[in-house]
Write a protein that holds these residues in place. Structure first.
Motif, mmCIF file in Angstrom:
data_model
loop_
_atom_site.group_PDB
_atom_site.id
_atom_site.type_symbol
_atom_site.label_atom_id
_atom_site.label_comp_id
_atom_site.label_asym_id
_atom_site.label_seq_id
_atom_site.Cartn_x
_atom_site.Cartn_y
_atom_site.Cartn_z
ATOM 1 N N ALA B 145 -37.136 5.105 66.649
ATOM 2 C CA ALA B 145 -36.258 5.698 67.661
ATOM 3 C C ALA B 145 -35.009 6.239 66.985
ATOM 4 N N ILE B 146 -34.459 7.258 67.587
ATOM 5 C CA ILE B 146 -33.171 7.755 67.096
ATOM 6 C C ILE B 146 -32.193 7.822 68.273
ATOM 7 N N ARG B 147 -30.924 7.727 67.945
ATOM 8 C CA ARG B 147 -29.889 7.949 68.957
ATOM 9 C C ARG B 147 -29.319 9.330 68.714
ATOM 10 N N ILE B 148 -29.130 10.059 69.787
ATOM 11 C CA ILE B 148 -28.602 11.404 69.625
ATOM 12 C C ILE B 148 -27.491 11.629 70.653
ATOM 13 N N LYS B 149 -26.394 12.219 70.176
ATOM 14 C CA LYS B 149 -25.295 12.559 71.085
ATOM 15 C C LYS B 149 -25.723 13.756 71.914
ATOM 16 N N SER B 150 -25.430 13.710 73.196
ATOM 17 C CA SER B 150 -25.756 14.853 74.036
ATOM 18 C C SER B 150 -24.478 15.422 74.645
ATOM 19 N N HIS B 151 -24.152 16.631 74.216
ATOM 20 C CA HIS B 151 -23.024 17.305 74.863
ATOM 21 C C HIS B 151 -23.454 17.828 76.226
ATOM 22 N N ALA B 152 -24.745 18.126 76.342
ATOM 23 C CA ALA B 152 -25.242 18.658 77.617
ATOM 24 C C ALA B 152 -25.058 17.634 78.737
ATOM 25 N N PHE B 153 -25.414 16.391 78.454
ATOM 26 C CA PHE B 153 -25.317 15.352 79.483
ATOM 27 C C PHE B 153 -24.059 14.496 79.341
ATOM 28 N N GLY B 154 -23.488 14.519 78.137
ATOM 29 C CA GLY B 154 -22.417 13.561 77.856
ATOM 30 C C GLY B 154 -23.055 12.249 77.440
ATOM 31 N N GLY B 155 -22.449 11.557 76.506
ATOM 32 C CA GLY B 155 -22.978 10.257 76.087
ATOM 33 C C GLY B 155 -24.088 10.386 75.072
ATOM 34 N N GLU B 156 -24.805 9.315 74.899
ATOM 35 C CA GLU B 156 -25.875 9.245 73.903
ATOM 36 C C GLU B 156 -27.214 9.077 74.588
ATOM 37 N N ARG B 157 -28.244 9.537 73.900
ATOM 38 C CA ARG B 157 -29.604 9.310 74.405
ATOM 39 C C ARG B 157 -30.427 8.642 73.301
ATOM 40 N N LEU B 158 -31.217 7.687 73.724
ATOM 41 C CA LEU B 158 -32.123 7.031 72.778
ATOM 42 C C LEU B 158 -33.483 7.710 72.903
ATOM 43 N N VAL B 159 -33.986 8.237 71.805
ATOM 44 C CA VAL B 159 -35.265 8.959 71.855
ATOM 45 C C VAL B 159 -36.281 8.267 70.951
ATOM 46 N N PRO B 160 -37.273 7.608 71.532
ATOM 47 C CA PRO B 160 -38.334 7.046 70.690
ATOM 48 C C PRO B 160 -39.085 8.169 69.971
ATOM 49 N N LEU B 161 -39.546 7.856 68.770
ATOM 50 C CA LEU B 161 -40.248 8.851 67.951
ATOM 51 C C LEU B 161 -41.590 8.293 67.517
ATOM 52 N N TYR B 162 -42.583 9.117 67.578
ATOM 53 C CA TYR B 162 -43.888 8.756 66.989
ATOM 54 C C TYR B 162 -44.004 9.481 65.657
ATOM 55 N N LEU B 163 -44.259 8.686 64.612
ATOM 56 C CA LEU B 163 -44.541 9.269 63.292
ATOM 57 C C LEU B 163 -45.990 8.956 62.940
ATOM 58 N N PRO B 164 -46.711 9.932 62.429
ATOM 59 C CA PRO B 164 -48.149 9.712 62.211
ATOM 60 C C PRO B 164 -48.411 8.774 61.033
ATOM 61 N N ALA B 165 -49.611 8.241 60.989
ATOM 62 C CA ALA B 165 -50.030 7.419 59.849
ATOM 63 C C ALA B 165 -49.866 8.236 58.568
ATOM 64 N N ARG B 166 -49.514 7.577 57.508
ATOM 65 C CA ARG B 166 -49.341 8.208 56.197
ATOM 66 C C ARG B 166 -48.259 9.311 56.227
ATOM 67 N N TYR B 167 -47.298 9.106 57.126
ATOM 68 C CA TYR B 167 -46.181 10.054 57.207
ATOM 69 C C TYR B 167 -45.459 10.114 55.863
ATOM 70 N N ARG B 168 -45.087 11.301 55.465
ATOM 71 C CA ARG B 168 -44.327 11.432 54.230
ATOM 72 C C ARG B 168 -43.272 12.510 54.400
ATOM 73 N N LYS B 169 -42.160 12.273 53.754
ATOM 74 C CA LYS B 169 -41.040 13.210 53.920
ATOM 75 C C LYS B 169 -41.374 14.573 53.345
ATOM 76 N N SER B 170 -42.301 14.600 52.398
ATOM 77 C CA SER B 170 -42.653 15.892 51.801
ATOM 78 C C SER B 170 -43.731 16.623 52.606
ATOM 79 N N GLY B 171 -44.190 16.001 53.690
ATOM 80 C CA GLY B 171 -45.191 16.681 54.525
ATOM 81 C C GLY B 171 -44.537 17.725 55.419
ATOM 82 N N ARG B 172 -45.358 18.375 56.233
ATOM 83 C CA ARG B 172 -44.846 19.355 57.197
ATOM 84 C C ARG B 172 -45.598 19.114 58.494
ATOM 85 N N TYR B 173 -44.850 18.890 59.562
ATOM 86 C CA TYR B 173 -45.494 18.408 60.787
ATOM 87 C C TYR B 173 -45.127 19.265 62.002
#
Lengths: 313, 382
Positions: B145-173
């Motif tokens: 999950a990441i927290r992201i500031k929202s100027h649109a709504f005001g405040g912060e939003r918690l956004v769960p994230l799905y990362l695939p198996a064998r995720y790698r930073k050098s991949g492209r998704y």
């Protein structure tokens, strides 16, 4: 004596490659080709562990990328050729879908006099084979035009890399070719013109690797989430072995209990032995003869059946 | 003995001595409701003044009385049900003049949603797809999950994230932005579905942002703040942090019901940004003239869909649209699918004999996702 080529079933869940190493007393060093894994090419720890012994990954996927950076003209030309080949595959598929639908309907039709329907079925099949032959010829033409115009082997950057790869292969006892993306693998093997070099070494290949070293590459899946699921000819392979059409994970990808479908497949590619290359399966090629391991099955006009020992050469 | 009972198994049950144990044993042996060809028989055992079947099949009366086998506490109701149907229901038992809704005590099959659970009836031919269940050997992705500031709504939003198996930073998704993302995970098995489809090579490894609203009925039916939050805040933030392919054809927006409205609205506000839309049972209410006849929550939906139909532009390139034939929204969706085609979208429209529920949306994910994001299955032989 180690066979010239050993084709294995998929290695992901039940690796058998280590058994081959043990059986033939291979000590290494070995060469690995894992270009079908693309950007994961270097993640070969499990494979190294399975085969034991010293091994060098030829890294031809990475080598190709480095070459493209160095020889931009060749890179652009290859991209253009691949776009052409993809478009040609789409055109082939348009013709094939209709021809295969017709052939399949005729095969499924029951209650007709064999004398009446038999020639219709054969004619429909011949139409499919004719489309396959035409496609294979067109693919060959496009590749030949590219080679004539760009003469890849005479380009310094490619020749230098090829020479280095050849030397590495020369210094090894056997070459292992893993599966993955079959077109990516084939294109890299072709790019460095490895067939003549691999002819002099025992090759152990599985999944897409098995497809790439055979005569002809046929893409197949009877129940893809999209599309009609008609098997398609992609290209010629390296032809390090002859006469077998390897079908990796056939029991998963094909409806082997559907005799009509299996029969249609076998008859369409009648000049090759369509072999179900399932997990733990192995077939050995010592020219001019094939030796099937236990439990190998082939697709026949009557359905799936054990490898027919009568025709092993 | 009631001669109207079609199912011989019910007649046989009624012919013998009835007890709770015997009825429970019957249910275990045959499975309840009893399914045969195009007919389903619901059974209830217990003292009551009346028993009703409560279901959400649009087109049939939502309140169907059970008949009682004379001089017994055995009740039954036969309903026509076409093959491959899947229906959610409850049983209403009336005692002392008061109705009480309950899960079918003879049927262990349940479907869950944010409001609780329903009993589930599978018609002939329906089978839960294996790719919706965890499979042995499948490589599993992870939820973060990441927290992201929202100027649109005001405040912060918690956004769960799905990362695939064998995720790698050098991949492209590719990136999926999923409305009601946590509900998709909890009630439509989205994580399991993604794991399976990726492992089977039917879709490429992808990242999914599982967006959740704070006030769904305000944010989803045409709120510019929501569209701005997703498109100008969430997606750029993710693209800056994660190896995401920055192309419309690698960017999908997903939603069901009001979530589908929010998806379409967001794509409409930012035409061309989301190249892929997966719209399930979209609450696409509109009017050609006069007021609409749905609840007040639909007021902003109707305003938006009417505005969209008047000036649609080309919000996306490709849309997978699905809807259950047992939900009232089938008519709006049947109308919208050709409309999407007319404005230049490549559209696939799929109907299923199911209702407005998460398992219907779950069961369509394979077809939708693999069409929007084809995987390397055809070319890859591992």
């Amino acid at each position: 004596m180690t066979p010239r080529v050993i084709l294995l079933g998929p290695q992901r869940f039940t690796p058998t490659v280590g058994d081959v190493v043990s059986e033939f007393g291979l000590k290494g060093p070995f060469a690995l080709i894992t270009a079908g894994w693309q950007e994961r090419e270097g993640e070969d720890e499990e494979l190294r562990e399975a085969i034991g012994g010293e091994a060098v990954n030829l890294a031809i996927y990475d080598q190709a990328n480095a070459l493209y950076r160095e020889d931009k003209e060749l890179h652009l030309a290859i991209r253009a050729r691949q776009t052409q080949l993809r478009e040609l595959q789409d055109l082939y598929r348009m013709r094939l879908d209709h021809a295969m639908d017709a052939a399949y309907r005729l095969m499924r039709t029951e209650g007709k006099d064999e004398a009446l329907i038999g020639p219709e079925r054969e004619s429909a099949l011949e139409m499919v084979r004719s489309i396959d032959r035409h496609h294979l010829a067109r693919v060959g033409e496009i590749r030949a035009q590219h080679d004539t115009r760009y003469r890849p082997l005479s380009r310094e950057a490619l020749a230098r890399r090829r020479e280095a790869i050849a030397q590495r292969i020369h210094d090894t006892e056997a070459v292992f070719i893993a599966g993955g993306h079959v077109a990516v693998l084939l294109n890299r093997l072709r790019l460095f013109e490895l067939a003549p070099i691999l002819h002099h070494k025992p090759v152990i290949a599985w999944s897409a690797g098995a497809m790439a070293v055979s005569d002809r590459i046929v893409l197949f899946h009877d129940a893809p989430p999209q599309g009609r699921g008609h098997a398609e000819v992609l290209d010629r392979g390296l032809a390090l072995c002859n006469g077998v059409l390897p079908l990796p994970h056939a029991s998963h990808r094909l409806a082997l209990d559907d005799d009509t479908r299996v029969g249609l497949f076998a008859r369409r590619f009648f000049e090759l032995r369509s072999v179900a290359l399932d997990p733990e399966v192995r077939v050995d090629w010592t020219p001019p003869r094939w030796a099937p391991g236990p439990g190998v099955r082939q697709l026949t006009r009557d359905g799936i059946a054990p490898w027919d020992a009568e025709a092993t050469s | 003995m009631n001669q109207d009972v079609h199912d011989p198994r019910v007649r046989e049950l009624a012919a013998g001595p009835l007890s709770r144990e015997r009825v429970l044993g019957f249910a275990r042996e045959h499975g309840v409701p009893l399914v045969s060809d195009d007919r389903v028989t619901f059974i209830y055992y217990g003292s009551a003044e009346q028993v009703h079947l409560r279901h959400w099949i649009f087109g049939l009366p939502g309140h169907q009385p059970f008949d009682r086998i004379a001089d017994t506490d055995l009740w039954y109701r036969e309903v026509e049900l076409p093959e491959n149907s899947r229906v959610e229901y409850k049983i209403e038992v009336v005692k002392d003049g008061r109705g009480h809704w309950m899960l079918d005590p003879l049927n262990p099959r349940r479907a869950h949603d944010p409001f609780g659970a329903n009993s589930v009836c599978h018609g002939v031919g329906y089978q839960r797809p294996d790719w919706t269940l965890p499979q042995e050997g499948t490589r599993e992705g992870t939820l973060d999950a990441i927290r992201i500031k929202s100027h649109a709504f005001g405040g912060e939003r918690l956004v769960p994230l799905y990362l695939p198996a064998r995720y790698r930073k050098s991949g492209r998704y590719p990136l999926l932005v999923v409305h009601d993302g946590s509900d998709y995970v909890d009630y439509a098995n989205l994580k399991v579905v993604l794991d399976n489809l990726i492992d089977r090579l039917e879709i490429p490894p992808l990242i999914a942002a599982l967006s959740n609203p704070e006030d769904r009925l305000v944010e989803y039916p045409g709120d510019p703040r929501h569209a701005r939050h997703l498109t100008e805040e969430l997606v750029p933030h993710l693209e800056a942090k994660l190896p995401i392919i920055r192309r419309p054809d690698a960017r999908g927006i997903v939603g069901a019901s009001f979530g589908a409205v929010a998806s379409l609205y967001t794509a409409w506000r930012y035409p061309g940004f989301y190249g892929r839309m997966l719209l399930q049972s979209g609450s696409f209410a509109f009017t050609d003239i006069g007021p609409h006849h749905r609840s007040r929550e639909f007021d902003p939906v109707v305003s938006f869909i009417n505005a969209f139909r008047a000036k649609p532009g080309r919000p996306s390139e490709r849309a997978f649209v699905s809807c259950g034939t047992y939900e009232s929204l089938i008519y709006e969706n049947r109308s919208m699918a050709p409309f999407f085609q007319r404005i230049g979208l490549e559209v696939r429209f799929v109907e299923a004999r199911d209702g407005h529920n998460w398992e219907n949306w779950r069961d369509r994910l394979r077809e939708g996702l693999s069409w929007l994001f084809p995987g390397p299955l055809w070319m890859t032989y591992e």
